[in-house]
Design an enzyme around this catalytic site. Structure first.
Site, short mmCIF file in Angstrom:
data_model
loop_
_atom_site.label_atom_id
_atom_site.label_comp_id
_atom_site.label_asym_id
_atom_site.label_seq_id
_atom_site.Cartn_x
_atom_site.Cartn_y
_atom_site.Cartn_z
N SER A 1 0.81 -1.21 0.00
CA SER A 1 0.00 0.00 0.00
C SER A 1 0.85 1.27 0.00
O SER A 1 1.97 1.29 0.49
CB SER A 1 -0.93 0.00 1.21
OG SER A 1 -0.21 -0.19 2.39
N LYS B 1 8.08 4.96 13.27
CA LYS B 1 8.45 3.75 12.56
C LYS B 1 9.30 4.08 11.34
O LYS B 1 8.91 3.81 10.20
CB LYS B 1 7.19 3.00 12.14
CG LYS B 1 7.45 1.58 11.66
CD LYS B 1 6.20 0.94 11.11
CE LYS B 1 6.51 -0.44 10.55
NZ LYS B 1 5.40 -1.03 9.83
N HIS C 1 5.50 6.32 0.64
CA HIS C 1 6.23 5.27 -0.06
C HIS C 1 5.34 4.06 -0.32
O HIS C 1 4.30 3.90 0.30
CB HIS C 1 7.48 4.84 0.73
CG HIS C 1 7.17 4.26 2.08
ND1 HIS C 1 6.94 5.05 3.18
CD2 HIS C 1 7.04 2.98 2.52
CE1 HIS C 1 6.69 4.28 4.23
NE2 HIS C 1 6.75 3.02 3.86
N LYS D 1 -6.90 -2.77 3.03
CA LYS D 1 -6.94 -2.50 4.47
C LYS D 1 -7.55 -1.13 4.78
O LYS D 1 -7.81 -0.34 3.88
CB LYS D 1 -5.52 -2.55 5.05
CG LYS D 1 -4.88 -3.92 5.03
CD LYS D 1 -3.51 -3.84 5.68
CE LYS D 1 -2.79 -5.18 5.65
NZ LYS D 1 -1.41 -5.06 6.13
#
Length: 422
Positions: free
Chosen positions: A107, A134, A275, A300
């Site tokens: 994704s 993250k 990204h 999702k």
């Protein structure tokens, strides 16, 4: 005697975007690492997780150690992390080390910085399960392709002029604002880019599906007539549309750089950097977090508002997205990928065939060692017995411990070592 260096058996994730069977580098590593594992030829092998994540805590392959998993062992022996790491990261291993084998695109996403992560976790804990940032880094094992960061404005403007379907979604006002924005005013450029990208991502479902279908039909026709479709990024558009038909993410190829990495080349994905990995195999390292803000090329949960708010709208050429490795001053066989975050560093260790004895040196951080090619016998004063190392082997090395490798392969070795250099 309590061993502080030991082999691991690591968790595999079979996500649908992974390469299938033995086409997958993950599957090949797992099969070489443990000959008893049966690789299913029709099953995707997407990720190998080397670390202590609760959904994939590595198993310890040493029956003299009472703890079953690496997470349990570190909890009982936190000094193994190294003094600085233990204090800085509250007794937790600060990174998750992975191998990814990407067949179809992941994704379009970004990861929040610490401040935003804390806020999202407080408001929507079901979608944002922790309060950490993250950052991630990927190093190619095979030719690897991904999208990363916003393209230079002139590239986006060129697509706005060549792809009428894209211009229709963004609208004339926003498109002209971007076309008029000058390089002497970077804040103006970023503001115009934000408006354009947000208009794209928030366009009405029926409208963008119609435009996408028109675009795909037009490019398919042009390609069938042998025309050059590169002005509309035709090849990639058709590929992504075949993987995710009717998905808004297909249009992001006109805004984001496509970065192609050769083996050993890396990209670093800091906070708020848009990204999407597209294809290939890589080793990846990330801070310990599951916070991902998604907006396309996915079935999702998508959070378009948060994504469009948080992104870094600084245009830059795709060449600037390749993160350089620095050859170690202490050891010419070691290349360091040391990103601008404290959580992790990766070393690529290339041992030539001429070397028969090599020392994996001690450092003030726990580390995880992955063998990509070559064979050796490893000995360490901190290991219970000698360890046979070959393709797919994974070792945990406590802080301040070293390993002597007695090489037995005619063509040297390639290893990756993940650690935390504070």
């Amino acid at each position: 005697f309590a061993p502080a260096v030991f082999p691991l058996s690591c968790a595999v994730q079979n996500y649908s975007w992974g390469k299938v069977g033995l086409e997958s580098e993950v599957a090949k590593l797992v099969a070489s690492g443990d000959p008893l594992v049966q690789i299913q030829p029709d099953q995707p092998y997407a990720e190998l997780w080397m670390g202590t994540h609760p959904r994939g805590d590595a198993l310890i392959r040493d029956n003299r150690i009472p703890q079953k998993t690496l997470g349990q062992w570190i909890a009982d022996n936190p000094a193994c992390l190294g003094a600085k790491v233990k204090d800085a990261f509250q007794g937790q291993l600060p990174f998750l080390f992975k191998v990814l084998s990407v067949n179809t695109a992941l994704s379009v996403q970004a990861h929040p910085n610490k401040e935003l992560a804390a806020k999202l976790h407080a408001q929507f804990p079901e979608h944002y399960p922790d309060a950490n940032h993250k950052p991630e880094m990927a190093i190619a094992l095979t030719p690897f392709e991904g999208m990363c960061g916003f393209r230079p404005v002139e590239e986006i403007v060129s697509f706005l002029q060549n792809v009428p379907e894209l211009r229709a979604l963004i609208g004339e006002v926003a498109a002209e604002q971007l076309e008029r924005s000058g390089s002497d005013d970077p804040r103006g450029v970023s503001a115009a880019l934000r408006v354009c990208f947000t208009r794209l991502m928030k366009s009405e479902k029926k409208f963008f599906v119609d435009q996408l279908n028109m675009l795909v039909k037009r490019i398919s026709q042009e390609a069938a007539e042998g025309k050059d479709t590169s002005g509309s990024n035709g090849d990639l558009l058709l590929r992504l549309h075949s993987q995710y038909p009717g998905d808004i993410g297909c249009f992001t190829i006109y805004f984001l750089n496509v970065v192609r990495l050769e083996p050993g080349e890396a990209m670093f994905l800091g906070a708020n950097e848009p990204h999407a990995y597209l294809h290939g195999d890589c080793v990846e390292i990330m801070a310990c977090s599951d916070n991902t803000v998604r907006a396309g090329l996915t079935p999702k949960f998508i959070d378009v508002l948060t994504l469009c708010e948080m992104l870094n709208y600084t245009p830059a050429p795709s060449s600037s997205k390749i993160f350089p490795a620095a050859q170690s001053q202490l050891d010419p066989n070691v290349y360091l990928y040391d990103p601008p975050v404290p959580d992790f560093t990766i070393m690529r260790i290339e041992i030539p065939a001429s070397i028969k004895l090599y020392l994996i040196s001690a450092m003030d951080s726990a580390s995880i060692l992955l063998v990509i090619q070559g064979t050796a016998v490893g000995t360490s004063t901190a290991a219970a017995s000698e360890m046979s190392l070959h393709r797919g082997s994974v070792l945990f090395i406590s802080a301040n411990e070293s390993i002597s490798l007695h090489l037995s392969s005619p063509d040297g070795m390639l290893l990756f070592r993940a650690c935390c250099l504070l």
